[in-house]
Design an enzyme around this catalytic site. Structure first.
Site, PDB file in Angstrom:
ATOM      1  CG  ASN A 109       3.129  -8.336  -6.419  1.00 53.02           C
ATOM      2  OD1 ASN A 109       3.613  -9.274  -5.304  1.00 53.02           O
ATOM      3  ND2 ASN A 109       2.810  -7.231  -6.158  1.00 53.02           N
ATOM      4  CD1 TRP A 110       3.111 -15.206  -8.069  1.00 55.66           C
ATOM      5  CD2 TRP A 110       3.822 -16.532  -6.696  1.00 55.66           C
ATOM      6  NE1 TRP A 110       3.427 -16.098  -8.792  1.00 55.66           N
ATOM      7  CE2 TRP A 110       4.148 -17.081  -7.904  1.00 55.66           C
ATOM      8  CE3 TRP A 110       4.329 -17.549  -5.575  1.00 55.66           C
ATOM      9  CZ2 TRP A 110       4.850 -18.239  -8.486  1.00 55.66           C
ATOM     10  CZ3 TRP A 110       5.091 -18.647  -6.103  1.00 55.66           C
ATOM     11  CH2 TRP A 110       5.177 -19.108  -7.426  1.00 55.66           C
ATOM     12  CE  LYS A 111      -0.991  -7.591  -5.694  1.00 56.38           C
ATOM     13  NZ  LYS A 111      -1.905  -6.392  -5.914  1.00 56.38           N
TER      14      LYS A 111
ATOM     15  CG  HIS B  33       2.672  -3.148  -4.395  1.00 59.74           C
ATOM     16  ND1 HIS B  33       1.343  -3.139  -3.743  1.00 59.74           N
ATOM     17  CD2 HIS B  33       2.481  -3.808  -5.543  1.00 59.74           C
ATOM     18  CE1 HIS B  33       0.506  -3.724  -4.511  1.00 59.74           C
ATOM     19  NE2 HIS B  33       1.145  -4.154  -5.588  1.00 59.74           N
TER      20      HIS B  33
ATOM     21  CD  GLU C 288      -1.585  -4.864  -2.530  1.00 58.73           C
ATOM     22  OE1 GLU C 288      -0.858  -5.752  -2.528  1.00 58.73           O
ATOM     23  OE2 GLU C 288      -2.615  -4.802  -3.655  1.00 58.73           O
TER      24      GLU C 288
ATOM     25  CD  GLU D 215       1.486  -2.545  -9.615  1.00 61.87           C
ATOM     26  OE1 GLU D 215       1.238  -3.649 -10.084  1.00 61.87           O
ATOM     27  OE2 GLU D 215       1.448  -2.271  -8.425  1.00 61.87           O
TER      28      GLU D 215
ATOM     29  N   GLY E 212      -6.509  -5.194  -8.439  1.00 61.80           N
ATOM     30  CA  GLY E 212      -7.582  -6.094  -8.105  1.00 61.80           C
ATOM     31  C   GLY E 212      -8.919  -5.933  -8.249  1.00 61.80           C
TER      32      GLY E 212
ATOM     33  CB  SER F 226      -7.174  -5.463 -13.567  1.00 60.84           C
ATOM     34  OG  SER F 226      -7.776  -4.885 -12.543  1.00 60.84           O
TER      35      SER F 226
ATOM     36  N   GLY G 117      -0.651  -9.157 -11.015  1.00 60.26           N
ATOM     37  CA  GLY G 117      -1.057  -9.757  -9.604  1.00 60.26           C
ATOM     38  C   GLY G 117      -1.735 -11.034  -9.697  1.00 60.26           C
TER      39      GLY G 117
HETATM   40  P1  13P Z   1      -3.786  -7.209 -10.013  1.00 64.38           P
HETATM   41  O1  13P Z   1      -3.045  -7.669 -11.344  1.00 64.38           O
HETATM   42  O2  13P Z   1      -4.365  -8.383  -9.184  1.00 64.38           O
HETATM   43  O3  13P Z   1      -4.527  -5.982 -10.227  1.00 64.38           O
HETATM   44  O4  13P Z   1      -2.761  -6.561  -8.945  1.00 64.38           O
HETATM   45  C1  13P Z   1      -1.764  -5.801  -9.736  1.00 64.38           C
HETATM   46  C2  13P Z   1      -0.592  -5.476  -8.763  1.00 64.38           C
HETATM   47  O5  13P Z   1      -0.690  -4.657  -7.701  1.00 64.38           O
HETATM   48  C3  13P Z   1       0.638  -6.052  -9.070  1.00 64.38           C
HETATM   49  O6  13P Z   1       1.947  -5.549  -8.340  1.00 64.38           O
END
Ligand code: 13P
Length: 262
Positions: free
Chosen positions: A11-13, A103, A105, A175, A181, A221, A242
């Site tokens: 997931n590149w966000k 997600h 977020e 998640e 993150g 993470s 992420g």
């Molecule tokens: P990280 O791997 O940066 O913790 O993010 C996880 C995430 O939200 C993937 O969708």
């Protein structure tokens, strides 16, 4: 993991422009090829921003890369006056296979409820897109020890009106919000506890074959250094990655977790 092909989804966000996407994807493909990556042993998926999708499609199709891709969100509506939204049909035309829905977020910053997540998941399934439904508790819930009840309730909400036959074409990603993150990965045991409870919930809502078909990912993470221990757990079928997915070498290692030392 019985019969389920592991899935590693990056997931590149809101990172990497369509120009940056080219370099990242090419490097990922070269690294996988160098190591004789076998797509039958784990599926490699990238989830870039919408604006990158056409570029990603051109590269994946043109060079026949063994990589699938998808979007980070989708509208629950078919088409019409929904400024800023992107429809499932548009994603299908761009060759997407997957769509992230719900997600944390988006739940946090865009007020997405279980009902909206469910509507988006159903829209995906109606268009033959595979929804990656995200669930997971925040730190307060974890501290209170309520992570299983909280996450299972999200799963029930997300799966409303979805038939058992869809479970093979659907992915659930656990998640925990406190692990996203933060560098604080859930222990494999913590991740397994909730992923196991999610599978048991699918068995309860439907039947045993449905629960054996659905793929359940862990996210939060994930790195090359912790993927092997996570994948050793029976109910973890892959990872939603992420930050580490922005580094093509590291994401290639995560995809090829089966070649990494314990
Ligand atoms: P990280 O791997 O940066 O913790 O993010 C996880 C995430 O939200 C993937 O969708």
């Amino acid at each position: 993991m019985a019969g389920r092909v592991p899935l590693m989804a990056g997931n590149w966000k809101m990172n990497l422009s369509h120009i940056d996407a080219l370099g990242c994807l090419q490097k990922l493909a070269w690294t996988l090829a160098d190591h004789h990556y076998d797509a039958a042993r784990s599926e490699c998926v990238v989830l870039p921003p919408f604006t990158d999708l056409r570029t990603v499609q051109t590269l994946v199709e043109g060079d026949r890369l063994p990589i699938r891709y998808g979007a980070q969100d989708v509208s629950p509506h078919d088409d019409g006056a929904y400024t800023g939204d992107i429809s499932a049909d548009m994603l299908v035309k761009l060759g997407c296979t997957y769509v992230v829905v719900g997600h944390s977020e988006r739940r946090q910053y865009h007020g997405e409820t279980d009902e909206i997540v469910n509507a988006k998941a159903r829209r995906c399934l109606a268009k033959n897109l595979v929804p990656i439904i995200c669930v997971g508790e925040g730190l307060d819930v974890r501290k209170a020890g309520d992570q299983v009840a909280y996450t299972v309730a999200q799963v029930r909400g997300a799966l409303a009106q979805i038939p058992a036959s869809a479970m093979a074409d659907l992915v659930i990603a656990y998640e925990p919000v406190w692990a996203i993150g933060t560098g604080e990965v859930a222990t494999p045991e913590d991740a397994q506890e909730v992923c196991g409870a999610i599978r048991a919930t699918v068995a309860e809502l439907y039947d045993a074959p449905a629960s054996e078909a659905v793929r359940i990912l862990y996210g939060g993470s994930v790195k090359a250094g912790n993927i092997v221990a996570l994948m050793a757990k029976p109910d973890i079928d892959g990872a939603l990655v992420g930050g580490a997915s922005l580094n093509p070498e590291e994401f290639a290692m995560i995809t090829r977790y089966y070649d990494l030392p314990m």
